[in-house]
Design a protein around this motif. Sequence first.
Motif, PDB file in Angstrom:
ATOM      1  N   ILE A  86       0.844  -1.192   0.000  1.00  0.00           N
ATOM      2  CA  ILE A  86       0.000   0.000   0.000  1.00  0.00           C
ATOM      3  C   ILE A  86       0.882   1.245   0.000  1.00  0.00           C
ATOM      4  CG2 ILE A  86      -0.214   0.164   2.526  1.00  0.00           C
ATOM      5  CD1 ILE A  86      -3.158   1.024   2.040  1.00  0.00           C
ATOM      6  N   LYS A 128      -8.049   9.450  -2.875  1.00  0.00           N
ATOM      7  CA  LYS A 128      -8.150   9.180  -4.314  1.00  0.00           C
ATOM      8  C   LYS A 128      -6.845   8.641  -4.892  1.00  0.00           C
ATOM      9  CE  LYS A 128     -11.769  12.597  -5.313  1.00  0.00           C
ATOM     10  NZ  LYS A 128     -12.112  13.813  -6.094  1.00  0.00           N
ATOM     11  N   GLU A 129      -5.728   8.967  -4.232  1.00  0.00           N
ATOM     12  CA  GLU A 129      -4.420   8.567  -4.753  1.00  0.00           C
ATOM     13  C   GLU A 129      -3.808   7.399  -3.987  1.00  0.00           C
ATOM     14  OE1 GLU A 129      -2.969   9.683  -7.493  1.00  0.00           O
ATOM     15  OE2 GLU A 129      -4.735  10.951  -7.859  1.00  0.00           O
ATOM     16  N   VAL A 130      -4.550   6.807  -3.066  1.00  0.00           N
ATOM     17  CA  VAL A 130      -4.042   5.640  -2.354  1.00  0.00           C
ATOM     18  C   VAL A 130      -3.932   4.462  -3.323  1.00  0.00           C
ATOM     19  CG1 VAL A 130      -4.542   3.921  -0.572  1.00  0.00           C
ATOM     20  CG2 VAL A 130      -4.959   6.345  -0.108  1.00  0.00           C
ATOM     21  N   LYS A 131      -2.769   3.831  -3.339  1.00  0.00           N
ATOM     22  CA  LYS A 131      -2.535   2.677  -4.217  1.00  0.00           C
ATOM     23  C   LYS A 131      -2.281   1.449  -3.353  1.00  0.00           C
ATOM     24  CE  LYS A 131      -2.428   5.528  -7.759  1.00  0.00           C
ATOM     25  NZ  LYS A 131      -3.568   5.628  -8.709  1.00  0.00           N
ATOM     26  N   GLN A 132      -3.005   0.355  -3.627  1.00  0.00           N
ATOM     27  CA  GLN A 132      -2.754  -0.865  -2.865  1.00  0.00           C
ATOM     28  C   GLN A 132      -2.920  -2.100  -3.745  1.00  0.00           C
ATOM     29  OE1 GLN A 132      -5.663  -1.912   0.216  1.00  0.00           O
ATOM     30  NE2 GLN A 132      -6.922  -0.151  -0.400  1.00  0.00           N
ATOM     31  N   HIS A 133      -2.124  -3.088  -3.389  1.00  0.00           N
ATOM     32  CA  HIS A 133      -2.188  -4.377  -4.081  1.00  0.00           C
ATOM     33  C   HIS A 133      -2.276  -5.458  -3.015  1.00  0.00           C
ATOM     34  CE1 HIS A 133      -1.263  -7.755  -6.688  1.00  0.00           C
ATOM     35  NE2 HIS A 133      -0.316  -8.104  -5.832  1.00  0.00           N
TER      36      HIS A 133
END
Length: 218
Positions: free
Chosen positions: A77, A125-130
């Motif tokens: 994340i 809005k810009e949180v990135k998670q895998h």
Amino acid sequence: MTMLLMGCHKQEQKTAPEPVRVDTIPMMVMQIQKCARFYAAECKMRKVIAFSETKKLAGTFMSHDFSVDLPMGNRKIAIPIDATVKAYIDFEGFSERNVQRQGDHIEIVLPDPEITLTATRIDHKEVKQHVSLLRSDFTDEELTRYERQGRDSLLLSIPQTGIIEMARHNAASILIPMIEQLGYSQDKITISFRKPFSTEEIRRFVEKTAVKDDKKGK
């Protein structure tokens, strides 16, 4: 007759009034005190907190310990955190002790600055998670903990913003014209803090402000 006239002439020269010297320091102090809490500088900050975790399988086989990463067992994340940092100078306790005058040169020693970290927020809005198939999503509790870590990281970065020097410069732009009106030449006016502040001292300014704000809220 001639001697009498000369004596009268000398007496008229002797009675010329001497100029009265006015102390402008008390007036200057009073004017500066009116500035009250002066917000002297503001910085916008952004920090991305990254977290990565992999599920492992650990155990013992034939008396040997092992630990291997599980396939499809990782999650990552990246959380952008925005914040506003403000520096202000409280002139409430300003006095003649903050004024140093030598001849026609005058120096104003500013009260120590106070710094506050405000408007901390996650840019959702810009949180990135895998998240892999074998892992669960990040919980609200974990996200709150990461946000707190991000805020702590922002605090550590404040000394690198140069906000103390900005505060001094902006305070000078307000005070110098005020002092000039009292008859001082601009090139004879110095605005300074009492000392250069270390990184640790700047962090303490933030902590001290946070404690004050917390007490006001109670």
